[in-house]
Scaffold this motif. Structure first.
Motif, PDB file in Angstrom:
ATOM      1  N   THR A   1       0.860  -1.194   0.000  1.00  8.01           N
ATOM      2  CA  THR A   1       0.000   0.000   0.000  1.00  8.01           C
ATOM      3  C   THR A   1       0.891   1.237   0.000  1.00  8.01           C
ATOM      4  O   THR A   1       2.104   1.145   0.231  1.00  8.01           O
ATOM      5  N   GLY A   2       0.263   2.390  -0.201  1.00  9.27           N
ATOM      6  CA  GLY A   2       1.009   3.637  -0.103  1.00  9.27           C
ATOM      7  C   GLY A   2       1.566   3.846   1.301  1.00  9.27           C
ATOM      8  O   GLY A   2       2.708   4.273   1.469  1.00  9.27           O
ATOM      9  N   MET A   3       0.754   3.519   2.320  1.00  6.85           N
ATOM     10  CA  MET A   3       1.232   3.698   3.700  1.00  6.85           C
ATOM     11  C   MET A   3       2.411   2.774   4.008  1.00  6.85           C
ATOM     12  O   MET A   3       3.293   3.130   4.790  1.00  6.85           O
TER      13      MET A   3
ATOM     14  N   VAL B   1       5.308   4.650   2.674  1.00  3.70           N
ATOM     15  CA  VAL B   1       5.649   5.778   3.550  1.00  3.70           C
ATOM     16  C   VAL B   1       6.372   5.268   4.796  1.00  3.70           C
ATOM     17  O   VAL B   1       7.463   5.735   5.145  1.00  3.70           O
TER      18      VAL B   1
ATOM     19  N   TYR C   1      -0.303  13.678   4.750  1.00  2.00           N
ATOM     20  CA  TYR C   1      -1.432  12.738   4.698  1.00  2.00           C
ATOM     21  C   TYR C   1      -1.759  12.246   6.112  1.00  2.00           C
ATOM     22  O   TYR C   1      -0.849  12.036   6.925  1.00  2.00           O
TER      23      TYR C   1
ATOM     24  N   GLU D   1       5.506  16.848   1.288  1.00  2.00           N
ATOM     25  CA  GLU D   1       4.371  16.434   0.455  1.00  2.00           C
ATOM     26  C   GLU D   1       3.862  17.701  -0.222  1.00  2.00           C
ATOM     27  O   GLU D   1       3.686  18.716   0.442  1.00  2.00           O
TER      28      GLU D   1
ATOM     29  N   ASP E   1       6.419  12.828  -0.812  1.00  5.32           N
ATOM     30  CA  ASP E   1       5.205  12.106  -1.206  1.00  5.32           C
ATOM     31  C   ASP E   1       4.619  12.845  -2.409  1.00  5.32           C
ATOM     32  O   ASP E   1       4.114  13.960  -2.279  1.00  5.32           O
TER      33      ASP E   1
ATOM     34  N   THR F   1       2.192  11.741  -4.452  1.00  4.50           N
ATOM     35  CA  THR F   1       0.946  11.086  -4.847  1.00  4.50           C
ATOM     36  C   THR F   1      -0.015  12.024  -5.572  1.00  4.50           C
ATOM     37  O   THR F   1      -0.590  11.659  -6.595  1.00  4.50           O
ATOM     38  N   PHE F   2      -0.197  13.241  -5.048  1.00  2.08           N
ATOM     39  CA  PHE F   2      -1.164  14.170  -5.651  1.00  2.08           C
ATOM     40  C   PHE F   2      -0.707  14.623  -7.037  1.00  2.08           C
ATOM     41  O   PHE F   2      -1.519  14.778  -7.931  1.00  2.08           O
TER      42      PHE F   2
ATOM     43  N   SER G   1       1.460   6.649  -3.243  1.00  2.00           N
ATOM     44  CA  SER G   1       0.361   5.709  -3.110  1.00  2.00           C
ATOM     45  C   SER G   1      -0.091   5.431  -4.538  1.00  2.00           C
ATOM     46  O   SER G   1      -0.715   6.273  -5.188  1.00  2.00           O
TER      47      SER G   1
ATOM     48  N   THR H   1      -2.278   3.453  -5.314  1.00  3.96           N
ATOM     49  CA  THR H   1      -3.727   3.268  -5.203  1.00  3.96           C
ATOM     50  C   THR H   1      -4.479   4.415  -5.869  1.00  3.96           C
ATOM     51  O   THR H   1      -5.616   4.253  -6.301  1.00  3.96           O
ATOM     52  N   LYS H   2      -3.856   5.573  -5.941  1.00  6.79           N
ATOM     53  CA  LYS H   2      -4.505   6.779  -6.451  1.00  6.79           C
ATOM     54  C   LYS H   2      -4.274   6.891  -7.967  1.00  6.79           C
ATOM     55  O   LYS H   2      -4.688   6.022  -8.693  1.00  6.79           O
TER      56      LYS H   2
ATOM     57  N   MET I   1      -4.557  -1.675  -4.609  1.00  6.78           N
ATOM     58  CA  MET I   1      -3.736  -0.853  -3.719  1.00  6.78           C
ATOM     59  C   MET I   1      -2.260  -1.164  -3.936  1.00  6.78           C
ATOM     60  O   MET I   1      -1.897  -2.297  -4.265  1.00  6.78           O
ATOM     61  N   GLY I   2      -1.429  -0.158  -3.705  1.00 11.57           N
ATOM     62  CA  GLY I   2       0.008  -0.375  -3.802  1.00 11.57           C
ATOM     63  C   GLY I   2       0.761   0.883  -3.481  1.00 11.57           C
ATOM     64  O   GLY I   2       0.178   1.978  -3.413  1.00 11.57           O
TER      65      GLY I   2
HETATM   66  C1  LIG Z   1      -3.722   7.702  -0.036  1.00  8.78           C
HETATM   67  C2  LIG Z   1      -2.460   8.384   0.291  1.00  8.78           C
HETATM   68  C3  LIG Z   1      -1.452   7.730   1.013  1.00  8.78           C
HETATM   69  C4  LIG Z   1      -1.634   6.322   1.539  1.00  8.78           C
HETATM   70  O1  LIG Z   1      -1.784   5.410   0.503  1.00  8.78           O
HETATM   71  P1  LIG Z   1      -2.587   4.012   0.675  1.00  8.78           P
HETATM   72  O2  LIG Z   1      -2.402   3.367  -0.649  1.00  8.78           O
HETATM   73  O3  LIG Z   1      -4.000   4.353   0.998  1.00  8.78           O
HETATM   74  O4  LIG Z   1      -1.945   3.275   1.802  1.00  8.78           O
HETATM   75  C5  LIG Z   1      -0.281   8.423   1.269  1.00  8.78           C
HETATM   76  N1  LIG Z   1      -0.109   9.692   0.849  1.00  8.78           N
HETATM   77  C6  LIG Z   1      -1.058  10.355   0.162  1.00  8.78           C
HETATM   78  C7  LIG Z   1      -0.810  11.755  -0.268  1.00  8.78           C
HETATM   79  C8  LIG Z   1      -2.265   9.731  -0.142  1.00  8.78           C
HETATM   80  O5  LIG Z   1      -3.202  10.412  -0.816  1.00  8.78           O
END
Ligand SMILES: *Cc1c(COP(=O)(O)O)cnc(C)c1O
Length: 395
Positions: free
Chosen positions: A87-89, A92, A113, A156, A185, A187-188, A207, A209-210, A219-220
């Motif tokens: 997962t993303g977490m 992290v 996050y 982030e 991070d 992700t966004f 993440s 997952t997004k 998820m990843g």
């Molecule tokens: C969702 C998210 C995470 C965690 O990712 P998961 O895949 O839900 O574990 C970490 N950082 C940001 C910015 C996120 O949006």
């Protein structure tokens, strides 16, 4: 396959990591569900286990389908190496627990996050790591804390949910001055809109997952950067066990192949929606770094090539209108998460920042009436019309 770094992002997403030989010439390589790998030659087995020869041993360590995804992200980012997590977490926490030891100090921001914030406030201190969380928009304060010395700077940008923007190049340079690692991070933004390694960061975390997966069906997490650092995080993950499973890796790689196309549409949609909402009398505030009056706009223009698919806004009529407004939307799932082909909407108080108390959210400047809107890839006119009718419904 290796590809010249100058190839475009979509070319790298499509061709990166694809094997020279795929069984039966299958243009999409099969998913390797097998957990263990057999050897007739004991010396070849020993060499593979010791990392001195080719081959796989056990899928908690390495798996061909998982490596296909890792190689696509590595190529896309133009990085030396990439590794993955369940997962993303997990990515992290993997990054933080790989590089922080008892007695170390980490500097980060209050707006990270929600889950990441919990690691900073409740878990790392238990292991004797000193955590300093700065006001996200206080650039000078962040620099000051970094200059006091630290092992790791965790950033982030843009942040969740009010889309604050950090000057990544400046902060990474400050971190380097004191010998600290910079982890971002991303992700966004995704690697399409922002590449922190090119801005001086040491490691980038996602993440998947997004946006990377993009379809809300797997998820990843990914960690990308210099080989020696990524190898250390890989070792932490193979021992601690938050490995990505092959089915998820397959789905994420499938989604990743269209990342640039999707992110281009997300960028356009979010900008159209932000502009519409800002002019609407039913909306009090719009947070989107693409709007010229957003406090982070100038920095975002410098370090991003697109402003992303996520925005947030508050209703002029106050918090009581949030529920009826959300209920009136037809083209949005009222759901957690972001970065999906379908628009996802929700109040941060019940999604990304649900781990925080009311007081903690207030301290972050997150109004309880705030609505986070993650644009999907629908047509912008339809999203705008849907928001318009929902605003009329509560007017
Ligand atoms: C969702 C998210 C995470 C965690 O990712 P998961 O895949 O839900 O574990 C970490 N950082 C940001 C910015 C996120 O949006």
């Amino acid at each position: 396959m290796t590809h010249p770094p100058r190839q475009g992002p979509s070319t790298r997403c499509v061709w990166g990591g694809e094997p020279e030989y795929s069984p039966e010439g299958a243009t999409v390589p099969p998913i390797f569900h097998g957990v263990t790998y057999a050897y007739d030659d004991m010396e070849a087995w020993r060499a593979a286990g010791a990392g001195e020869g080719p081959g796989y041993i056990y899928s908690r360590n390495r798996n061909p389908t998982v490596e296909l995804l890792e190689e696509k992200v590595r190529a896309l980012e133009g990085a030396e190496a990439a590794t993955s997590f369940s997962t993303g977490m997990a990515a992290v926490s993997g990054a933080l627990y790989t590089f922080l030891s008892s007695g170390d100090r980490v500097v980060s921001i209050r707006d990270s996050y929600g889950g990441t914030g919990k690691i900073f406030t409740t878990f790392l201190p238990r292991f004797g790591v000193q955590v300093t969380l700065c006001e996200t928009d206080d650039h000078a304060g962040l620099v000051e804390e970094i200059r006091k010395g630290c092992r790791l700077v965790y950033l982030e940008s843009p942040t969740n949910p009010t889309l604050k923007v950090l000057d990544l190049a400046t902060l990474a340079a400050e971190a380097r001055q004191v010998g600290a690692l910079t982890v971002v991070d991303n992700t966004f933004a995704t690697p399409i809109n922002q590449r922190p390694l090119e801005l001086g960061a040491d490691l980038v975390v996602y993440s998947a997952t997004k946006f990377l997966g993009g379809h809300s069906d797997a998820m990843g997490g990914l960690l990308v950067g210099r080989k020696e650092l990524v190898d250390a995080a890989f070792h932490f993950r193979e021992i601690h066990g938050a490995s990505l499973d092959p089915m998820s890796a397959f789905l994420l790689a499938r989604g990743l192949r269209t990342l640039e196309l999707r992110v281009g549409r997300h960028n356009e949609n979010a900008m159209a929606v932000a502009r519409f909402l800002r002019e609407h009398p039913g909306v009090a505030q719009v947070f989107y770094p693409g709007l010229p009056d957003h406090p982070g706009h100038e920095v975002a223009r410098r370090q991003m090539s697109g402003f992303g698919g996520v925005l947030s806004f508050s209703l002029a009529g106050g918090p009581e209108l949030v529920d009826p407004f959300l209920g009136a939307l037809r083209l949005a799932h009222r759901a957690a998460s972001l970065g999906s082909v379908a628009t996802l909407v929700g109040p941060p108080a019940t999604t990304s920042h649900v781990e925080l108390s009311l007081q903690e959210r207030a301290a972050l400047g997150i109004p309880e009436a705030l609505i986070r809107y993650s644009t999907g890839i629908e047509n912008a006119e339809d999203l705008v019309a849907d928001l318009g009718q929902a605003l009329e419904h509560v007017a």
